[in-house]
Design an enzyme around this catalytic site. Sequence first.
Site, PDB file in Angstrom:
ATOM      1  N   GLU A  22       0.839  -1.208   0.000  1.00  0.00           N
ATOM      2  CA  GLU A  22       0.000   0.000   0.000  1.00  0.00           C
ATOM      3  C   GLU A  22       0.870   1.252   0.000  1.00  0.00           C
ATOM      4  OE1 GLU A  22      -3.060   0.697  -1.155  1.00  0.00           O
ATOM      5  OE2 GLU A  22      -3.735  -0.876   0.198  1.00  0.00           O
ATOM      6  N   HIS A  23       0.459   2.256  -0.764  1.00  0.00           N
ATOM      7  CA  HIS A  23       1.225   3.499  -0.927  1.00  0.00           C
ATOM      8  C   HIS A  23       2.624   3.213  -1.482  1.00  0.00           C
ATOM      9  CE1 HIS A  23      -1.400   6.647   0.804  1.00  0.00           C
ATOM     10  NE2 HIS A  23      -1.868   5.670   1.545  1.00  0.00           N
ATOM     11  N   ASP A  25       3.042   2.242  -4.961  1.00  0.00           N
ATOM     12  CA  ASP A  25       3.169   2.432  -6.423  1.00  0.00           C
ATOM     13  C   ASP A  25       3.926   3.715  -6.776  1.00  0.00           C
ATOM     14  OD1 ASP A  25       0.925   3.954  -5.646  1.00  0.00           O
ATOM     15  OD2 ASP A  25      -0.301   3.370  -7.375  1.00  0.00           O
ATOM     16  N   GLY A 113     -11.902   3.230  -1.282  1.00  0.00           N
ATOM     17  CA  GLY A 113     -10.598   2.598  -1.492  1.00  0.00           C
ATOM     18  C   GLY A 113     -10.631   1.434  -2.460  1.00  0.00           C
ATOM     19  N   SER A 115     -11.278   2.017  -5.560  1.00  0.00           N
ATOM     20  CA  SER A 115     -10.942   2.745  -6.776  1.00  0.00           C
ATOM     21  C   SER A 115     -12.076   2.853  -7.784  1.00  0.00           C
ATOM     22  CB  SER A 115      -9.675   2.189  -7.437  1.00  0.00           C
ATOM     23  OG  SER A 115      -9.017   3.278  -8.067  1.00  0.00           O
ATOM     24  N   SER A 117     -12.757   5.581  -8.752  1.00  0.00           N
ATOM     25  CA  SER A 117     -12.215   6.638  -9.620  1.00  0.00           C
ATOM     26  C   SER A 117     -11.494   6.034 -10.827  1.00  0.00           C
ATOM     27  CB  SER A 117     -11.283   7.565  -8.838  1.00  0.00           C
ATOM     28  OG  SER A 117     -10.279   6.839  -8.174  1.00  0.00           O
ATOM     29  N   ASP A 161      -3.802   1.508  -9.695  1.00  0.00           N
ATOM     30  CA  ASP A 161      -5.244   1.326  -9.836  1.00  0.00           C
ATOM     31  C   ASP A 161      -5.635   1.138 -11.306  1.00  0.00           C
ATOM     32  OD1 ASP A 161      -5.123   1.832  -7.169  1.00  0.00           O
ATOM     33  OD2 ASP A 161      -6.267   3.701  -7.212  1.00  0.00           O
ATOM     34  N   TYR A 211      -2.712  12.328   0.890  1.00  0.00           N
ATOM     35  CA  TYR A 211      -2.032  11.520  -0.137  1.00  0.00           C
ATOM     36  C   TYR A 211      -0.909  12.339  -0.769  1.00  0.00           C
ATOM     37  CZ  TYR A 211      -1.752   8.177  -4.024  1.00  0.00           C
ATOM     38  OH  TYR A 211      -1.331   7.239  -4.928  1.00  0.00           O
TER      39      TYR A 211
HETATM   40  P1  ADP Z   1     -12.279   5.681  -4.654  1.00  0.00           P
HETATM   41  O1  ADP Z   1     -11.488   5.707  -5.904  1.00  0.00           O
HETATM   42  O2  ADP Z   1     -11.565   5.029  -3.512  1.00  0.00           O
HETATM   43  O3  ADP Z   1     -13.661   5.129  -4.820  1.00  0.00           O
HETATM   44  P2  ADP Z   1     -12.003   8.513  -4.942  1.00  0.00           P
HETATM   45  O4  ADP Z   1     -12.290   9.643  -4.004  1.00  0.00           O
HETATM   46  O5  ADP Z   1     -10.636   8.370  -5.493  1.00  0.00           O
HETATM   47  O6  ADP Z   1     -12.460   7.193  -4.183  1.00  0.00           O
HETATM   48  O7  ADP Z   1     -12.982   8.589  -6.175  1.00  0.00           O
HETATM   49  C1  ADP Z   1     -14.366   8.769  -5.983  1.00  0.00           C
HETATM   50  C2  ADP Z   1     -14.872   9.794  -6.987  1.00  0.00           C
HETATM   51  O8  ADP Z   1     -14.981   9.188  -8.298  1.00  0.00           O
HETATM   52  C3  ADP Z   1     -16.283  10.270  -6.680  1.00  0.00           C
HETATM   53  O9  ADP Z   1     -16.277  11.317  -5.735  1.00  0.00           O
HETATM   54  C4  ADP Z   1     -16.751  10.715  -8.045  1.00  0.00           C
HETATM   55  O10 ADP Z   1     -16.222  11.990  -8.353  1.00  0.00           O
HETATM   56  C5  ADP Z   1     -16.109   9.697  -8.970  1.00  0.00           C
HETATM   57  N1  ADP Z   1     -17.042   8.554  -9.220  1.00  0.00           N
HETATM   58  C6  ADP Z   1     -16.863   7.266  -8.877  1.00  0.00           C
HETATM   59  N2  ADP Z   1     -17.909   6.510  -9.257  1.00  0.00           N
HETATM   60  C7  ADP Z   1     -18.797   7.337  -9.865  1.00  0.00           C
HETATM   61  C8  ADP Z   1     -20.083   7.180 -10.472  1.00  0.00           C
HETATM   62  N3  ADP Z   1     -20.697   5.995 -10.527  1.00  0.00           N
HETATM   63  N4  ADP Z   1     -20.667   8.282 -10.981  1.00  0.00           N
HETATM   64  C9  ADP Z   1     -20.077   9.494 -10.922  1.00  0.00           C
HETATM   65  N5  ADP Z   1     -18.873   9.703 -10.358  1.00  0.00           N
HETATM   66  C10 ADP Z   1     -18.220   8.661  -9.828  1.00  0.00           C
HETATM   67 MG    MG Z   2      -9.604   6.761  -6.184  1.00  0.00          MG
END
Ligand code: ADP
Ligand code: MG
Length: 375
Positions: A22-23, A25, A113, A115, A117, A161, A211
């Site tokens: 973790e942390h 990459d 966590g 991902s 995103s 990720d 981060y």
């Molecule tokens: P993680 O990657 O751990 O889930 P992050 O904070 O890195 O958390 O990413 C989450 C962000 O990704 C959300 O706040 C949003 O901006 C975007 N996101 C993720 N899934 C969706 C979705 N289904 N619709 C719209 N935005 C999303």
């Molecule tokens: Mg993320």
Amino acid sequence: MVANKHFDLTVKSPGRINLIGEHIDYNGGHVLPAAINLNITIRFKKKEGNVCHVNSKVRNGFKFNIHEKLKPKSNNHWANYVLGVIHGILKLRPKQLSAFDCEIESDLPIGSGISSSAALECGITFGLNSLFNLNLSKLEQIKIAQKAEHDFVGTKCGIMDQFAVYMGQEKKVILLNCETLKYELLDANIDPYNIVLLNTNVEHKLASSEYNNRRKECERAMEIIKSKYTDYHHLAEVPIDVIKTLENELDELVLKRAAYVSEEEKRTINASIVLQNGDIIKFGELMYASHDGLSNKYDVSCPELDFLVDYSKKHNSVIGSRMMGGGFGGCTINLIHEDYIQSYIKSISVAYKDRFNLELSSFKVSLSKGVSLIN
Ligand code: ADP
Ligand code: MG
């Protein structure tokens, strides 16, 4: 959501877990992620004109003009993940995109966590690559997705990720060297244990700023190390004995961060070996040691995550547990004996509710293939 037949193509983009490393990459070391069976689904349709509409079931939709210069939106808008990858694609393939609409739905928890995103960035990248026949290589797409998060979202994430979302395969974990991007797909020999994620449902609000702070602390450590030892290029490759020689040069905080990174890299290599040897008990011990480092040296845990990991130590059905992802909330990843998953989840959920007055959610996950088209 409109039925499939109204769309030109549909992409399934998975979340990812990371067993250990973790942390690491962004410190040039090894990680052990895998894509999982929770996904973001994105449907695309080409259209006439310039204006693209992007809708998500869980956020307000937005629109943009595909032929105007794209800039990040202020205030953490989720559009930045999408606009960032389109900006990156246009840099490599200018003029090859035209207007499209897309609709997003997801069974991935957000901000936990796993991902979501990267699943979103990679799903959009992969979908547009197919929709417009862009012929971008997998690696080009991975880097576009990562850079979108750097430049449009503002999180200086490593490559793990996006790499896992693209390269995942069923029943395999990926041993990835984040510096060279060389990787091996390893069998996940974990029977009779299963991987279970327990979500604190605490959103990792500090995660993005802290981060970026951890990255800076690691860069600071590296500056000092390089000034003394010219052979090292990445923090993860610096042995702990070398870091200990710098006790007077590195300030206390930076020393702790560097020690964590060096030890976690060693644990990850070790974990990949014991996994291949089928020594799952030892693997679990390494996960616990990883959590201890994340909590006490890297300072990215929180009371809720620590509680879940501590609780598991009192139960023989769990052989390994640690926080996963950036930290400050989100999920723990647990190896739980298949016969005791339900009873364990029941008891830990009650204990968690008693302690924090919060609901715990759980996901038994399987290792799955990376981003793909579906019919
Ligand atoms: P993680 O990657 O751990 O889930 P992050 O904070 O890195 O958390 O990413 C989450 C962000 O990704 C959300 O706040 C949003 O901006 C975007 N996101 C993720 N899934 C969706 C979705 N289904 N619709 C719209 N935005 C999303
Ligand atoms: Mg993320």
